[in-house]
Design an enzyme around this catalytic site. Structure first.
Site, PDB file in Angstrom:
ATOM      1  N   CYS A   1     101.000  87.397   9.669  1.00 47.28           N
ATOM      2  CA  CYS A   1     100.127  86.778   8.882  1.00 47.28           C
ATOM      3  C   CYS A   1      98.751  87.498   9.512  1.00 47.28           C
ATOM      4  O   CYS A   1      98.412  87.498  10.594  1.00 47.28           O
ATOM      5  CB  CYS A   1      99.777  85.354   8.718  1.00 47.28           C
TER       6      CYS A   1
ATOM      7  N   CYS B   1      94.628  82.066  13.155  1.00 45.17           N
ATOM      8  CA  CYS B   1      94.438  80.602  13.564  1.00 45.17           C
ATOM      9  C   CYS B   1      95.079  80.285  14.702  1.00 45.17           C
ATOM     10  O   CYS B   1      96.319  81.009  15.074  1.00 45.17           O
ATOM     11  CB  CYS B   1      95.396  79.973  12.506  1.00 45.17           C
TER      12      CYS B   1
ATOM     13  N   CYS C   1      98.569  78.959  15.576  1.00 42.94           N
ATOM     14  CA  CYS C   1      99.678  79.420  14.869  1.00 42.94           C
ATOM     15  C   CYS C   1     100.455  80.790  15.395  1.00 42.94           C
ATOM     16  O   CYS C   1     100.234  81.938  15.776  1.00 42.94           O
ATOM     17  CB  CYS C   1      99.455  79.887  13.554  1.00 42.94           C
TER      18      CYS C   1
ATOM     19  N   CYS D   1     109.047  71.431   0.393  1.00 48.50           N
ATOM     20  CA  CYS D   1     107.864  72.076   0.563  1.00 48.50           C
ATOM     21  C   CYS D   1     108.123  73.593   0.919  1.00 48.50           C
ATOM     22  O   CYS D   1     108.887  73.714   1.927  1.00 48.50           O
ATOM     23  CB  CYS D   1     106.958  71.556   1.789  1.00 48.50           C
TER      24      CYS D   1
ATOM     25  N   CYS E   1     106.303  71.348  -3.328  1.00 50.79           N
ATOM     26  CA  CYS E   1     104.804  71.955  -2.617  1.00 50.79           C
ATOM     27  C   CYS E   1     104.923  73.203  -2.287  1.00 50.79           C
ATOM     28  O   CYS E   1     105.970  73.769  -1.798  1.00 50.79           O
ATOM     29  CB  CYS E   1     104.680  70.672  -1.697  1.00 50.79           C
TER      30      CYS E   1
ATOM     31  N   CYS F   1      97.517  68.581  -0.969  1.00 52.72           N
ATOM     32  CA  CYS F   1      97.952  68.118   0.601  1.00 52.72           C
ATOM     33  C   CYS F   1      96.886  68.858   1.319  1.00 52.72           C
ATOM     34  O   CYS F   1      96.976  70.026   1.255  1.00 52.72           O
ATOM     35  CB  CYS F   1      99.433  68.641   0.563  1.00 52.72           C
TER      36      CYS F   1
ATOM     37  N   ARG G   1     101.187  61.684   6.573  1.00 56.66           N
ATOM     38  CA  ARG G   1     102.148  62.561   6.973  1.00 56.66           C
ATOM     39  C   ARG G   1     102.223  62.850   8.311  1.00 56.66           C
ATOM     40  O   ARG G   1     101.542  63.413   8.792  1.00 56.66           O
ATOM     41  CB  ARG G   1     102.834  63.663   6.257  1.00 56.66           C
TER      42      ARG G   1
HETATM   43  S1  SF4 Z   1      98.428  79.079   9.908  1.00 57.23           S
HETATM   44 FE1  SF4 Z   1      99.610  80.849  10.499  1.00 57.23          FE
HETATM   45  S2  SF4 Z   1     100.601  81.564   8.820  1.00 57.23           S
HETATM   46 FE2  SF4 Z   1      98.881  79.970   8.038  1.00 57.23          FE
HETATM   47  S3  SF4 Z   1      97.130  81.274   7.641  1.00 57.23           S
HETATM   48 FE3  SF4 Z   1      96.979  80.776   9.798  1.00 57.23          FE
HETATM   49  S4  SF4 Z   1      98.143  82.432  10.924  1.00 57.23           S
HETATM   50 FE4  SF4 Z   1      98.753  82.677   8.858  1.00 57.23          FE
END
Ligand code: SF4
Length: 336
Positions: free
Chosen positions: A58, A62, A65, A102, A133, A193, A271
């Protein structure tokens, strides 16, 4: 089942939310349990299953993540799954008692060329009688409408943390962009959500700001996932917390966060999501008492471990909790 008893407020102030957090613990949990019982079946918990339909690689950064291309976790990126394989997994989840399926893709946003496969997945899962979802990143107005036309029930898009802390956790998009996608989803008529993650080294004030941002949305999210960070080596936050383990959230503060979410968003499903695997049964029981009424089942949550069906069944039996049937979910109304 529709409950009328608790007024739904979207005008919570930060001071009111901070005052809830500051209550003596048993007083807070007692109040949350009262709100829970007035708005939901007290001993029923919804079970949902989450499948990663496109893992890793991705472009977003984040800090929590493992799927971010910016992280150094060795996770192998995959392509979008074939809809037939997704439907097979959904059928299995249904057999294990899940009422909501989901599907999550590690994207900044879906490309229009991906939409036909996504639509096929939504239609197929719905045809099995499960709620659907999706979490696919940011959506345009038109993509939200396409998903609504396919019959998508819920769209997950977390605000993650407080508006003030957001820029320290993610730099590749803004808090306002999150709110824009939530607006597109709401306007398309899809249930929202939306929740976030605690235990990212944030302050109590950030947790107040996080709940305040959710509880003052124009309509409360139908589902509010409250995650406890699962620190993963190679991610910014995982590495930071490895050096400062005291920054991790303690169980009492986690239960407080669940209780405040329950009181401020009385009709939402709250949740327990990531982080449940490492929680004791006693902490989970306190969370249910404080108003959590939904969990993810199965051994995996995207790429993180999860409690597993057998463990959950044993816990439900010990606590006298029964799984919530799909038709038992609370109908959310626009806030008065
Ligand atoms: S949480 Fe992970 S998968 Fe989702 S947008 Fe952020 S980096 Fe990408």
């Amino acid at each position: 089942m529709t409950f009328e008893s608790s007024p739904v407020r979207t005008d919570w102030t930060r001071d009111e939310i901070a005052a809830l957090f500051d209550l003596p613990f048993t007083e807070l949990v007692f109040r949350a349990a009262e709100v829970h019982r007035a708005n939901h079946p007290a001993n029923q918990v919804q079970r949902s299953t989450l499948l990663s339909i496109k893992t890793g690689g991705c472009p977003e950064d984040c800090g929590y993540c493992s799927q971010s291309a910016h992280a150094d976790t060795g996770l192998k990126a995959t392509k979008l799954m074939d809809p037939r394989a997704v439907l097979q997994a959904a059928a299995q989840a249904k057999d294990h008692g899940s009422t909501r399926f989901c599907m999550g893709a590690a994207w900044r946003n879906p490309k229009d060329r991906d939409m036909p496969a996504i639509v096929e997945m939504v239609k197929g899962v719905r045809a099995m009688g499960m709620e659907t979802c999706m979490t696919l990143g940011m959506l345009t107005d038109a993509q939200a409408k396409t998903l609504a036309d396919a019959g998508l029930d819920y769209y997950n898009h977390n605000i993650d943390t407080s508006p003030e802390r957001y820029g320290e956790v993610i730099t590749t998009r803004s808090f306002e962009e999150r709110l824009e996608t939530l607006e597109h989803v709401r306007e398309a008529g899809i249930n929202v959500c939306c929740g976030g993650i605690v235990g990212m080294g944030e302050t109590r004030g950030d947790r107040v700001g996080f709940i305040h941002a959710l509880a003052t949305l124009p309509v409360h999210p139908g589902s509010v996932p409250v995650n406890a960070l699962v620190p993963v080596k190679g991610t910014v936050l995982g590495d930071m917390l490895a050096d400062t383990p005291l920054a991790m959230i303690d169980d009492i503060e986690f239960v407080r966060t669940v209780a405040v979410a329950r009181i401020t968003m009385p009709r939402s499903m709250v949740r327990l999501s990531a982080g449940r695997e490492s929680m004791s049964d006693a902490t989970q029981a306190l969370c249910f008492l404080a108003g959590a009424n939904s969990i993810f089942t199965g051994d995996k949550l995207l790429t993180a471990g999860n409690a597993g069906d057998d463990k959950d069944a044993a816990l439900f039996a010990r606590l006298g909790i029964t799984p919530m049937a799909a038709e038992c979910k609370v109908e959310l109304e626009a806030a008065e």
